[in-house]
Write an enzyme that holds these catalytic residues in place. Structure first.
Site, mmCIF file in Angstrom:
data_model
loop_
_atom_site.group_PDB
_atom_site.id
_atom_site.type_symbol
_atom_site.label_atom_id
_atom_site.label_comp_id
_atom_site.label_asym_id
_atom_site.label_seq_id
_atom_site.Cartn_x
_atom_site.Cartn_y
_atom_site.Cartn_z
ATOM 1 N N HIS A 87 12.166 1.409 6.515
ATOM 2 C CA HIS A 87 10.746 1.068 6.496
ATOM 3 C C HIS A 87 10.304 0.914 7.941
ATOM 4 O O HIS A 87 10.594 -0.088 8.608
ATOM 5 C CB HIS A 87 10.533 -0.229 5.713
ATOM 6 C CG HIS A 87 9.108 -0.513 5.363
ATOM 7 N ND1 HIS A 87 8.414 0.228 4.427
ATOM 8 C CD2 HIS A 87 8.244 -1.456 5.818
ATOM 9 C CE1 HIS A 87 7.186 -0.261 4.313
ATOM 10 N NE2 HIS A 87 7.056 -1.274 5.149
ATOM 11 N N LYS A 102 -2.464 -13.303 2.742
ATOM 12 C CA LYS A 102 -1.030 -13.392 2.463
ATOM 13 C C LYS A 102 -0.676 -14.847 2.186
ATOM 14 O O LYS A 102 -0.944 -15.712 3.028
ATOM 15 C CB LYS A 102 -0.211 -12.874 3.647
ATOM 16 C CG LYS A 102 -0.424 -11.388 3.942
ATOM 17 C CD LYS A 102 0.415 -10.951 5.130
ATOM 18 C CE LYS A 102 0.289 -9.449 5.369
ATOM 19 N NZ LYS A 102 1.070 -8.997 6.541
ATOM 20 N N GLU A 120 -5.736 -1.374 9.757
ATOM 21 C CA GLU A 120 -5.268 -2.753 9.753
ATOM 22 C C GLU A 120 -4.757 -3.150 11.137
ATOM 23 O O GLU A 120 -3.914 -2.457 11.708
ATOM 24 C CB GLU A 120 -4.150 -2.894 8.711
ATOM 25 C CG GLU A 120 -3.625 -4.293 8.523
ATOM 26 C CD GLU A 120 -2.666 -4.383 7.355
ATOM 27 O OE1 GLU A 120 -1.930 -5.390 7.282
ATOM 28 O OE2 GLU A 120 -2.631 -3.459 6.515
ATOM 29 N N ASP A 126 -1.927 1.091 9.177
ATOM 30 C CA ASP A 126 -1.605 -0.211 9.743
ATOM 31 C C ASP A 126 -0.943 0.023 11.095
ATOM 32 O O ASP A 126 0.130 0.631 11.181
ATOM 33 C CB ASP A 126 -0.660 -0.974 8.814
ATOM 34 C CG ASP A 126 -0.389 -2.396 9.297
ATOM 35 O OD1 ASP A 126 -0.928 -2.784 10.349
ATOM 36 O OD2 ASP A 126 0.357 -3.118 8.610
ATOM 37 N N LYS A 152 2.188 3.332 8.134
ATOM 38 C CA LYS A 152 2.552 2.525 9.290
ATOM 39 C C LYS A 152 2.592 3.433 10.516
ATOM 40 O O LYS A 152 3.354 4.405 10.561
ATOM 41 C CB LYS A 152 3.929 1.891 9.077
ATOM 42 C CG LYS A 152 3.950 0.823 8.001
ATOM 43 C CD LYS A 152 3.289 -0.458 8.484
ATOM 44 C CE LYS A 152 3.529 -1.596 7.509
ATOM 45 N NZ LYS A 152 2.936 -2.862 7.966
ATOM 46 N N ASP A 182 -5.173 -8.935 10.003
ATOM 47 C CA ASP A 182 -3.936 -9.333 9.325
ATOM 48 C C ASP A 182 -3.167 -10.339 10.167
ATOM 49 O O ASP A 182 -3.208 -11.537 9.913
ATOM 50 C CB ASP A 182 -3.086 -8.099 9.022
ATOM 51 C CG ASP A 182 -1.745 -8.461 8.396
ATOM 52 O OD1 ASP A 182 -1.596 -9.597 7.925
ATOM 53 O OD2 ASP A 182 -0.839 -7.611 8.375
ATOM 54 N N LYS A 239 -0.843 3.439 2.324
ATOM 55 C CA LYS A 239 -0.986 2.926 3.682
ATOM 56 C C LYS A 239 0.110 3.528 4.539
ATOM 57 O O LYS A 239 1.272 3.610 4.108
ATOM 58 C CB LYS A 239 -0.885 1.399 3.702
ATOM 59 C CG LYS A 239 -1.165 0.803 5.078
ATOM 60 C CD LYS A 239 -1.307 -0.708 5.004
ATOM 61 C CE LYS A 239 0.015 -1.401 5.136
ATOM 62 N NZ LYS A 239 -0.145 -2.868 5.294
ATOM 63 N N GLU A 286 -1.204 -5.199 -1.981
ATOM 64 C CA GLU A 286 -0.060 -4.482 -1.430
ATOM 65 C C GLU A 286 1.242 -5.151 -1.880
ATOM 66 O O GLU A 286 2.231 -5.159 -1.155
ATOM 67 C CB GLU A 286 -0.181 -4.501 0.100
ATOM 68 C CG GLU A 286 0.747 -3.571 0.842
ATOM 69 C CD GLU A 286 0.578 -3.714 2.340
ATOM 70 O OE1 GLU A 286 1.503 -3.317 3.070
ATOM 71 O OE2 GLU A 286 -0.471 -4.219 2.790
#
Length: 385
Positions: free
Chosen positions: A24, A275, A226, A200, A171, A251, A169, A329
């Site tokens: 990831h 969050k 983001e 993001d 990254k 965020d 989304k 998410e």
């Protein structure tokens, strides 16, 4: 004299290392394992409450690590909670506030366990304690984070075919801005008219890079960006929010209601990523949502890539509040090779469903928990007779 049924008799913490299904890739690290702190509160009547403290990439993302979260709970929070009335959640958290600065994820893990146990003793869901659900599912975003364009397109196609996700989304931020834009634009073209794409940047761009990159991404068809610049640079976030037509999501700039107020007052974003861990728990996350709603900002249900424990807790809150215009998410459990829940959360028809049952609505698969326990054991604080 008998002990009150809700007296906190024991507090258990365990660190679990859970492999991910693929690398990831974020701007600051690449994750192959997600590490969580699992918290179990035990009460005099035999009831239990589950909580989870999870961050991303150790200390590469923020000020808390799995090890520090566990240490904060074991060393500072456990002595405050032991022997106290677990039904008085607000009083327990007020006592923690009086003795602990920062550490929102550690706070969240404990508060979640308190709410889970209280609701379970009442045979209610946590959502019921927060006023009751107004919806039972939320649109679920999937992050394409391999960094490889062809692989990300293939992954997106599989998600669309399975009717699991139609909002994606990406990254970005580790490569040259032009390379990132080309990568994103190719994926937008591949899923055109069938899915939405957002990005993001995880704070990795300068203001000049952000001005150029966001304009190019907007032209490519991206709907949201983001945290494109540093969380501390609220004036830059405000400039970008005024200049761009795509949504600018705050965020990392949010560490609870105080930050939400500062972002809203300075218009340093057009949307807030809510969050529960980063906010410091369910109550403070609800306050972040209320501030965003009052300021006319749109909302997005964010994640720290938690397991099903905190994911279920977040759903209990998000399904009671105002509309989350950008969906959520909460895909953390899907990123892991193994699910630690006895009954996994349900993802279907492009949504995550609110779990049924009392408390946060989930139970652990203890064999899985034991298998991924870093130390094959726990730190246990217990009341002795």
């Amino acid at each position: 004299m008998p002990r009150p049924a809700a007296q906190i008799d024991a507090i258990e913490t365990r660190i679990l290392d859970l492999p991910t299904i693929r690398g990831h890739v974020l701007s600051m690290t690449t994750m192959h394992v997600q590490t969580i702190v699992l918290v179990t509160l035990r009460f005099a009547d035999g009831s239990i409450g589950l909580g989870e403290g999870t961050t991303i990439g150790g200390l590469s993302y923020g000020a808390e690590s799995p090890e520090s979260i566990r240490s904060a709970i074991d060393t500072y929070l456990a002595p405050i909670l032991m022997g106290q009335d677990g039904d008085a959640v607000a009083a327990r958290m007020a006592a923690i506030d009086a003795h602990l600065v920062g550490n929102p994820i550690a706070r969240c893990a404990v508060e979640t366990a308190l709410w889970d146990a209280k609701a379970s003793r009442l045979d209610l869901s946590v959502a019921d304690l927060f006023g009751g659900p107004v919806r039972h599912g939320l649109p679920i975003v999937w992050t394409l984070a391999s960094g490889d364009t062809a692989r990300d397109i293939e992954e997106a196609e599989k998600m669309l075919e399975a009717r699991r996700h139609r909002d994606f989304k990406l990254k970005i931020g580790r490569r040259d801005v032009r390379e990132d834009v080309a990568h994103v634009a190719a994926i937008v073209r591949a899923v055109e008219n069938r899915a939405s794409v957002r990005v993001d940047v995880n704070q990795h761009w300068s203001i000049d890079q952000a001005r150029w990159g966001l304009a190019a991404l907007e032209e490519a068809g991206v709907t949201m960006a983001e945290q494109p610049v540093a969380a501390t640079d609220l004036p830059a976030m405000a400039d970008l929010s005024r200049q761009c037509r795509l949504a600018i999501l705050a965020d990392e700039a949010l560490r609870g209601p105080g930050d939400a107020y500062r972002v809203a007052r300075g218009r340093a974003g057009t949307a807030l990523a809510v969050k529960v861990g980063q906010s410091g728990g369910l109550v403070r996350a609800r306050e972040v949502m209320a501030i965003g709603q009052a300021a006319g900002l749109s909302l997005y249900g964010g994640t720290m890539l938690e397991t099903g424990v905190c994911t279920a807790a977040a759903m209990q809150l998000f399904c009671t509040g105002p509309d989350l215009e950008w969906g959520c998410e909460l895909f953390g459990p899907l990123l892991l090779t193994e699910d630690i829940l006895a009954q996994p959360l349900q993802y279907t028809d492009f949504e995550i469903r609110l779990p049924d049952g009392p408390g946060i609505g989930v139970a652990l698969d203890l064999d899985k928990v034991d298998a991924f326990d870093r130390e094959r054991g726990s730190t246990l604080h217990r009341i002795t007779a």
